[in-house]
Design an enzyme around this catalytic site. Structure first.
Site, PDB file in Angstrom:
ATOM      1  N   ASN A 209      -7.628  -2.434  14.101  1.00  0.00           N
ATOM      2  CA  ASN A 209      -9.013  -2.716  13.690  1.00  0.00           C
ATOM      3  C   ASN A 209      -9.108  -3.955  12.799  1.00  0.00           C
ATOM      4  O   ASN A 209     -10.156  -4.200  12.207  1.00  0.00           O
ATOM      5  CB  ASN A 209      -9.616  -1.491  12.977  1.00  0.00           C
ATOM      6  CG  ASN A 209      -8.911  -1.174  11.654  1.00  0.00           C
ATOM      7  OD1 ASN A 209      -7.972  -1.866  11.259  1.00  0.00           O
ATOM      8  ND2 ASN A 209      -9.364  -0.133  10.979  1.00  0.00           N
TER       9      ASN A 209
ATOM     10  N   ASP B 175       0.822  -1.211   0.000  1.00  0.00           N
ATOM     11  CA  ASP B 175       0.000   0.000   0.000  1.00  0.00           C
ATOM     12  C   ASP B 175       0.855   1.259   0.000  1.00  0.00           C
ATOM     13  O   ASP B 175       2.082   1.197   0.149  1.00  0.00           O
ATOM     14  CB  ASP B 175      -0.966  -0.007   1.205  1.00  0.00           C
ATOM     15  CG  ASP B 175      -0.296  -0.469   2.498  1.00  0.00           C
ATOM     16  OD1 ASP B 175       0.942  -0.476   2.560  1.00  0.00           O
ATOM     17  OD2 ASP B 175      -1.015  -0.815   3.451  1.00  0.00           O
TER      18      ASP B 175
END
Ligand code: F6R
Length: 255
Positions: free
Chosen positions: A138, A69
């Site tokens: 998360n 990413d």
């Protein structure tokens, strides 16, 4: 199927162990395709790869690299871009061929084309042999935030508020200065890798690791899809593993 769990005493030990797996792969297949991750977690892994190159002559020249990413809107030379991270932690110190290093361009004019080109490059390289992952608090992998489709391929993503808070430490502690968007491999892109190693350390990751390894397979915890991959190892320290059932951690090999 099923996640192989390995517990090491420290983040450093996890890094050394993961680097050893990369070394073994390169010795077996010098032109391997390796997926890299950024963030704090893999820093000791990169230090060990650099040491292996300098002291043991580990050769990276024929390998191909793809990063998971990149932040949208950051130039490659921005100090907090993942381009800069990879140069500083790895590529400035090893003999990788620059033509074989692929990192998404967060400043590309057309981000929509950038993500498609990236997917095409992975395909042209023959797919990823080994993908290194971290995990967000998360449960994200890459920047595939909770709710991301399991069928997703490389795409542009709006970062979750919790991710921006977690990463604000790299942007002067200010969430407002932390990018809002990123480009990331998709979940299907990650799942297509032949082998996956996920690294996590610290108690802040314990809940995410439990959901990923033992929770229901659900887009609410993107990493939970890894339960359906047939060659995945979680390399954890005791703090990150602390919420796993003993039935999972008992008998795990301690490298
Ligand atoms: C980074 C990435 C992210 C991180 C994750 C954990 O390329 O893909 O998923 O791995 O946010 O980051 P750290 O290691 O900083 O806790």
């Amino acid at each position: 199927m099923g996640i192989d769990i390995k517990i090491s005493p420290s983040q450093d030990a996890i890094g050394k162990h993961a680097a050893k797996r990369i070394k073994q792969l390169l010795e077996l297949k010098p032109d391997a395709v390796i997926g890299m991750a950024t963030g704090s977690t893999p820093e000791p892994m990169y230090a060990e790869l650099v040491r292996m190159h300098k002291e043991e002559g580990l050769d990276f020249s024929r390998a191909t690299f793809f990063n998971l990413d990149e932040y949208a809107g950051l130039r490659p030379d921005h100090p907090e871009s993942y381009h800069a991270y990879m140069q500083t932690h790895l590529y400035d110190h090893i003999n990788a061929d620059p033509a074989k290093i692929h990192i998404l361009d967060g400043k590309a004019k057309r981000l929509g084309n950038e993500v498609l080109t990236f997917e095409a490059k992975i395909k042209a390289a023959g797919g990823i042999d080994l993908q290194i992952l971290g995990i967000g608090t998360n449960g994200h992998i890459g920047f595939c935030e909770p709710g991301t489709s399991f069928n997703s391929r490389t795409h542009v993503v709006k970062l979750a508020q919790s991710t921006r808070q977690d990463n604000a430490r790299f942007f002067g502690g200010k969430v407002s200065k932390t990018p809002e968007y990123a480009l990331t491999m998709g979940i299907q892109t990650i799942m297509d890798a032949k082998r996956i190693i996920l690294l996590a350390n610290g108690e802040g990751k314990a809940a995410a690791i439990r959901s990923a390894a033992q929770g229901p397979v659900s887009p609410n915890t993107p990493a939970s899809i890894l339960q359906e991959h047939d060659n995945v190892t979680f390399m954890l320290d005791p703090a990150a593993a602390q919420s796993l059932d003993r039935s999972v951690t008992r008998g795990t090999r301690r490298p």
